[in-house]
Design a protein around this motif. Structure first.
Motif, short mmCIF file in Angstrom:
data_model
loop_
_atom_site.label_atom_id
_atom_site.label_comp_id
_atom_site.label_asym_id
_atom_site.label_seq_id
_atom_site.Cartn_x
_atom_site.Cartn_y
_atom_site.Cartn_z
N UNK A 34 0.79 -1.22 0.00
CA UNK A 34 0.00 0.00 0.00
C UNK A 34 0.83 1.28 0.00
N UNK A 35 2.12 1.17 0.00
CA UNK A 35 3.00 2.34 -0.04
C UNK A 35 3.59 2.45 -1.44
N UNK A 36 3.25 3.51 -2.16
CA UNK A 36 3.71 3.67 -3.53
C UNK A 36 4.70 4.82 -3.61
N UNK A 37 5.77 4.58 -4.35
CA UNK A 37 6.84 5.57 -4.48
C UNK A 37 7.28 5.68 -5.92
N UNK A 38 7.87 6.82 -6.24
CA UNK A 38 8.57 6.99 -7.50
C UNK A 38 10.05 7.03 -7.15
N UNK A 39 10.82 6.18 -7.80
CA UNK A 39 12.27 6.13 -7.58
C UNK A 39 12.93 6.82 -8.76
N UNK A 40 13.72 7.83 -8.48
CA UNK A 40 14.50 8.51 -9.51
C UNK A 40 15.94 8.08 -9.30
N UNK A 41 16.56 7.57 -10.38
CA UNK A 41 17.92 7.07 -10.22
C UNK A 41 18.83 7.58 -11.33
N UNK A 42 20.08 7.73 -10.98
CA UNK A 42 21.11 8.17 -11.92
C UNK A 42 21.55 6.96 -12.74
N UNK A 43 21.54 7.11 -14.05
CA UNK A 43 22.00 6.02 -14.91
C UNK A 43 23.52 5.88 -14.90
N UNK A 44 24.20 6.91 -14.43
CA UNK A 44 25.66 6.87 -14.38
C UNK A 44 26.19 6.06 -13.22
N UNK A 45 25.67 6.33 -12.01
CA UNK A 45 26.24 5.67 -10.83
C UNK A 45 25.22 4.86 -10.03
N UNK A 46 23.93 5.02 -10.33
CA UNK A 46 22.91 4.26 -9.63
C UNK A 46 22.35 4.92 -8.39
N UNK A 47 22.83 6.10 -8.05
CA UNK A 47 22.29 6.82 -6.89
C UNK A 47 20.78 6.98 -7.06
N UNK A 48 20.02 6.71 -5.99
CA UNK A 48 18.56 6.73 -6.08
C UNK A 48 17.94 7.57 -4.97
N UNK A 49 16.80 8.17 -5.28
CA UNK A 49 16.00 8.89 -4.29
C UNK A 49 14.56 8.42 -4.44
N UNK A 50 13.88 8.24 -3.31
CA UNK A 50 12.49 7.81 -3.29
C UNK A 50 11.60 9.01 -3.01
N UNK A 51 10.49 9.12 -3.75
CA UNK A 51 9.51 10.18 -3.55
C UNK A 51 8.14 9.52 -3.38
N UNK A 52 7.40 9.98 -2.39
CA UNK A 52 6.07 9.45 -2.15
C UNK A 52 5.19 9.80 -3.34
N UNK A 53 4.61 8.79 -3.97
CA UNK A 53 3.83 9.01 -5.17
C UNK A 53 2.60 9.89 -4.90
N UNK A 54 2.02 9.78 -3.72
CA UNK A 54 0.82 10.54 -3.42
C UNK A 54 1.09 12.02 -3.21
N UNK A 55 2.32 12.41 -2.87
CA UNK A 55 2.59 13.82 -2.60
C UNK A 55 3.47 14.47 -3.65
N UNK A 56 3.91 13.72 -4.66
CA UNK A 56 4.78 14.28 -5.69
C UNK A 56 4.16 14.14 -7.07
N UNK A 57 4.38 15.10 -7.90
CA UNK A 57 3.93 15.03 -9.29
C UNK A 57 5.00 14.33 -10.11
N UNK A 58 4.64 13.28 -10.81
CA UNK A 58 5.63 12.52 -11.57
C UNK A 58 6.21 13.33 -12.73
N UNK A 59 5.50 14.33 -13.21
CA UNK A 59 6.03 15.14 -14.31
C UNK A 59 7.17 16.04 -13.87
#
Length: 67
Positions: A34-59
């Protein structure tokens, strides 16, 4: 900001994925994701950040990652 890009390697090549995760207690026991997130990751090194899907705009999520 003078140097936009990944805070770890400076790359400007990123991607995003949607993921779902279980919480604690009964949702974990019954594998209710029940917890949905958008993961943004760097294709260069793999560093990732999680954003709560309900509070962030994916665009606008890549703008948040790169500042």
């Amino acid at each position: 900001m003078e140097n936009p890009g990944c805070i770890k390697c400076g790359s400007t090549d990123a991607a995003k994925k949607e993921v779902a995760m279980t919480g604690t207690g009964l949702s974990k026991m019954f594998d209710i994701q029940n917890n949905q997130f958008i993961v943004v990751y760097c294709k260069g090194c793999g560093y990732s950040e999680f954003y709560n899907k309900n509070s962030s705009s994916s665009s606008n999520i890549l703008d948040l990652f790169f500042g």
